[in-house]
Design an enzyme around this catalytic site. Structure first.
Site: not given
Ligand code: RRO
Length: 291
Positions: A127, A130
């Site tokens: 993912n 970030c």
């Molecule tokens: O945990 C989240 O708020 C979140 C993540 Br990691 C993500 O990749 N996509 C999303 O819509 N929420």
């Protein structure tokens, strides 16, 4: 059977990370969940190297044809995941893909190396939505950052590495090409679309931290457009997701160039959506209806 990155899947429908809690579902449905598991592979909620509490409420806000979330990655961290979640996820009757996220290469590398040693793990989803603490840039918003991450991680595992792309860029195909050049085995898209809503009752943002990511049928045309562009730009298999609610929607994603389709927000409404969508898709192909 469908071949995907060396895995044999019973059909083309999997889940989108973070949208189906298989451990909670097992507690509710018992072994019936294993007998009627809705997906052909299971992608975990994203984990991070260290535990995280997640964001303050509100974490979810309903919108026309979708929802905004900002959950904020609550998770037990790598060690807690391996000790407590992995044994339970290993009981699922389908291949397990673990979604990982970190704020530097070292954090990603620690998770990839630890999970490389686990037979229960069939693949890893990176993912990349970030920030990198060193550059301050969102990894998945920059082709150079994405390629550098893949080059750091590729030597650490032979398990499939799937890069989960963000839609919040002008040219997702250039990030997908960078992932391919760095050695990724597949790409998945789209993650949620940056969004906000104001609560009419308070005049304040509906999401506690101010904004979040939009999902659901509202974003399906964005997803189809990006899947189409990315599939044309890379030779890798593509996992298409974004507002898929029916076999017709899944067929549209496949026609746009996806190899697999992931179901996300629809599983909140109907936990058996994966099973239904796979059945509708297979009925369509029996009827000779491609799209
Ligand atoms: O945990 C989240 O708020 C979140 C993540 Br990691 C993500 O990749 N996509 C999303 O819509 N929420």
């Amino acid at each position: 059977m469908v071949e995907f990155c060396g895995l044999e899947l019973r059909n083309r429908v999997i889940n989108a990370s973070g949208t189906f809690d298989a451990i909670a579902a097992r507690q509710v449905y018992g072994d019936a969940l294993l007998e009627h598991f809705p997906f052909a592979a299971f992608v975990s909620k994203t984990i991070t190297p260290e535990p995280r509490a997640g964001n303050e409420p509100q974490r979810i806000w309903e919108t026309p044809a979708g929802m905004i979330n900002s959950i904020g990655l609550p998770n037990k961290g790598l060690d807690g995941f391996v000790a407590e979640n992995l044994p339970r996820l290993a009981e699922l009757p389908v291949p397990l893909i673990v979604s990982v996220m970190a704020t530097d290469h070292e954090g990603f590398a620690r998770m990839v190396s630890a999970l490389d040693g686990r037979d229960e793990v069939a693949g890893l989803e990176l993912n990349v939505s970030c920030p990198n603490v060193h550059s301050g840039l969102i990894v998945g918003e920059q082709p150079t950052e994405t390629a550098a991450l893949l080059e750091a991680l590729r030597p650490l595992t032979r398990k499939p590495l799937i890069v989960k792309l963000t839609p919040n860029v002008a040219d997702p195909a250039s990030v997908a090409v960078a992932a391919e050049e760095g050695g990724a085995d597949a790409v998945s898209l789209i993650n949620t679309v940056k969004a906000a809503a104001i609560d009419p009752a308070t005049g304040m943002p509906g999401i506690g931290v101010g904004q979040g990511g939009l999902s659901g049928p509202a974003i399906r045309p964005i997803a189809v457009g990006q899947v189409r562009m990315v599939a044309a730009a890379v030779g890798l298999p593509v996992v298409g997701m974004g507002g898929v609610c029916s076999g017709a929607d899944a067929a549209e994603m496949l026609a746009a160039g996806a190899t697999l389709v992931a179901v996300g927000t629809e599983s909140f409404r109907d936990p058996a959506a994966g099973t239904r969508i796979a059945a509708e898709l297979s009925e369509r192909s029996r009827a000779g209806n491609d799209t």
